[in-house]
Scaffold this motif. Structure first.
Motif, PDB file in Angstrom:
ATOM      1  N   LEU A 105     -10.834  76.481 108.300  1.00 52.52           N
ATOM      2  CA  LEU A 105     -10.766  75.767 107.004  1.00 52.52           C
ATOM      3  C   LEU A 105     -10.935  74.498 107.018  1.00 52.52           C
ATOM      4  O   LEU A 105     -10.400  73.689 107.586  1.00 52.52           O
ATOM      5  CB  LEU A 105      -9.370  76.178 106.459  1.00 52.52           C
ATOM      6  N   LEU A 106     -11.917  74.123 106.229  1.00 48.26           N
ATOM      7  CA  LEU A 106     -12.205  72.577 105.944  1.00 48.26           C
ATOM      8  C   LEU A 106     -11.900  72.113 104.597  1.00 48.26           C
ATOM      9  O   LEU A 106     -12.056  72.553 103.519  1.00 48.26           O
ATOM     10  CB  LEU A 106     -13.890  72.328 106.155  1.00 48.26           C
ATOM     11  N   ILE A 107     -10.755  70.992 104.641  1.00 49.58           N
ATOM     12  CA  ILE A 107     -10.392  70.574 103.640  1.00 49.58           C
ATOM     13  C   ILE A 107     -11.025  69.367 102.870  1.00 49.58           C
ATOM     14  O   ILE A 107     -10.959  68.435 103.500  1.00 49.58           O
ATOM     15  CB  ILE A 107      -9.007  70.027 103.702  1.00 49.58           C
ATOM     16  N   LEU A 146     -11.661  74.496 101.358  1.00 47.15           N
ATOM     17  CA  LEU A 146     -10.629  74.484 100.374  1.00 47.15           C
ATOM     18  C   LEU A 146     -10.893  72.955  99.759  1.00 47.15           C
ATOM     19  O   LEU A 146     -10.556  71.869 100.359  1.00 47.15           O
ATOM     20  CB  LEU A 146      -9.362  74.368 101.349  1.00 47.15           C
ATOM     21  N   PHE A 147     -11.221  73.222  98.290  1.00 46.56           N
ATOM     22  CA  PHE A 147     -11.753  71.900  97.649  1.00 46.56           C
ATOM     23  C   PHE A 147     -10.416  71.315  96.979  1.00 46.56           C
ATOM     24  O   PHE A 147      -9.791  72.131  95.995  1.00 46.56           O
ATOM     25  CB  PHE A 147     -12.811  72.007  96.830  1.00 46.56           C
ATOM     26  N   VAL A 148      -9.835  70.181  97.292  1.00 50.49           N
ATOM     27  CA  VAL A 148      -8.653  70.009  96.646  1.00 50.49           C
ATOM     28  C   VAL A 148      -9.000  68.802  95.393  1.00 50.49           C
ATOM     29  O   VAL A 148      -9.625  67.697  95.667  1.00 50.49           O
ATOM     30  CB  VAL A 148      -7.772  68.927  97.538  1.00 50.49           C
ATOM     31  N   THR A 208     -20.691  72.865  96.271  1.00 49.55           N
ATOM     32  CA  THR A 208     -20.883  74.146  95.849  1.00 49.55           C
ATOM     33  C   THR A 208     -22.614  74.524  95.932  1.00 49.55           C
ATOM     34  O   THR A 208     -22.798  75.649  96.228  1.00 49.55           O
ATOM     35  CB  THR A 208     -20.170  74.344  94.614  1.00 49.55           C
ATOM     36  N   ASN A 209     -23.302  73.520  95.621  1.00 50.35           N
ATOM     37  CA  ASN A 209     -24.769  73.822  95.701  1.00 50.35           C
ATOM     38  C   ASN A 209     -25.538  73.500  97.064  1.00 50.35           C
ATOM     39  O   ASN A 209     -26.603  73.407  97.033  1.00 50.35           O
ATOM     40  CB  ASN A 209     -25.370  72.728  94.513  1.00 50.35           C
ATOM     41  N   VAL A 259     -12.451  77.930  97.692  1.00 50.07           N
ATOM     42  CA  VAL A 259     -11.281  77.683  97.078  1.00 50.07           C
ATOM     43  C   VAL A 259     -10.923  76.472  96.526  1.00 50.07           C
ATOM     44  O   VAL A 259     -11.199  75.408  97.073  1.00 50.07           O
ATOM     45  CB  VAL A 259     -10.038  78.117  98.186  1.00 50.07           C
ATOM     46  N   LEU A 260     -10.771  76.536  95.278  1.00 47.71           N
ATOM     47  CA  LEU A 260     -10.483  75.259  94.585  1.00 47.71           C
ATOM     48  C   LEU A 260      -8.943  75.199  94.182  1.00 47.71           C
ATOM     49  O   LEU A 260      -8.466  76.054  93.664  1.00 47.71           O
ATOM     50  CB  LEU A 260     -11.198  75.336  93.007  1.00 47.71           C
TER      51      LEU A 260
END
Length: 286
Positions: A37-39, A213-215, A245-246, A256-257
């Motif tokens: 998972l890349l945060i 995982l976009f915070v 996302t593009n 995951v947002l």
């Protein structure tokens, strides 16, 4: 006889090397199958804090070494923040002069804040102009938390609590990998810096990652970037979200947002309206 012995030793070494390579290949194949998972997110969105929470819930908590490092960072951040505030406001007092003199010699060898300085900090923190300068100087939103606890933080035997460490804000400057074993499976979490000049390094992690995982901090609508004061943090987050996302390498990983800092948002929204910064917002809360 010597030739036979040497040949035997060579065969044994070759066998050991083959066994080592076989085990390494097996470990690598296992690693490839494990979730990664890349945060990602803008600077100060709370990525590292989220990772700290994961460490409390699914790891072994914080080590003594990590607690000691956090203690020193907490004290140093408190001293630096108040020094920055006092230098920026036109406040005349003996406390201010004495405190600024002390801060010039900080950190001390033992990194302990003496009682007279603690009392001085408490008096200065009661001055409205000092508190009001927190936002103007773009200090971390958790700064008041530590000022209100200065007496506890100054104790000689002070050990940071989990809450203290979660409230500590430090800038991520490099990539860190943390592995959590959840229900018997290893999950690899990669935390990277959200600063603009570090974002180009993100793309090297896109190829093998299984989940992004976009915070996004929902309390940042009234704040600007530290590295570019002309850019609103929430606008930066929206633009960054669209770019990621593009991206052509984002077709494979799950996305995951994660909306963060809900607690800070609930306090702020009662004082600062969203429409002041986003006039097009047509929600019921202004």
């Amino acid at each position: 006889m010597d030739e036979k012995l040497e040949r035997k030793n060579t065969q044994a070494r070759n066998k050991e090397i083959e066994q080592y390579l076989k085990e390494e290949r097996k470990a690598y194949e296992k690693y490839l199958k494990e979730p990664k998972l890349l945060i990602l997110g803008s600077s100060d969105c709370g990525k590292s804090t989220l990772l700290k929470q994961m460490k409390i819930l699914h790891g072994n908590g914080f080590s003594e070494l990590e607690k000691k490092a956090a203690r020193d960072n907490i004290r140093t951040n408190l001293i630096n923040a108040l020094t920055q505030m006092l230098k920026s406001i036109p406040l005349q007092s003996a406390d201010k002069t004495n405190y600024l003199s002390f801060s010039e010699d900080w950190p001390t060898p033992d990194n302990v804040i003496p009682k007279d300085i603690v009392d001085m900090v408490k008096r200065l923190w009661e001055i409205p102009e000092v508190k009001a300068s927190c936002k103007e100087l773009k200090l971390p939103e958790t700064t008041p938390f530590f000022f209100n606890a200065v007496e506890r933080l100054s104790e000689a035997e002070y050990i940071p609590t989990d809450e203290d460490i979660l409230n500590l804000r430090t800038v991520t400057q490099c990539v860190s990998e943390t592995i959590f074993n959840i229900n018997g499976s290893n999950f690899h979490f990669f935390d990277v810096s959200g600063l603009r000049h570090h974002r180009k390094a993100w793309f090297s992690y896109f190829e093998h990652v299984t989940t992004v995982l976009f915070v996004a901090s929902i309390s940042s609508y009234d704040q600007n970037l530290v590295e570019d004061p002309t850019v609103n943090r929430m606008v930066d987050s929206l633009v960054l979200f669209e770019q990621i996302t593009n991206h052509k390498l984002m077709a494979k990983p799950q996305f995951v947002l994660f909306f963060n800092k809900k607690d800070l948002y609930e306090v702020k929204i009662k004082q600062v309206g969203i429409r002041e910064f986003f006039p097009e917002y047509d929600g019921t809360r202004s």
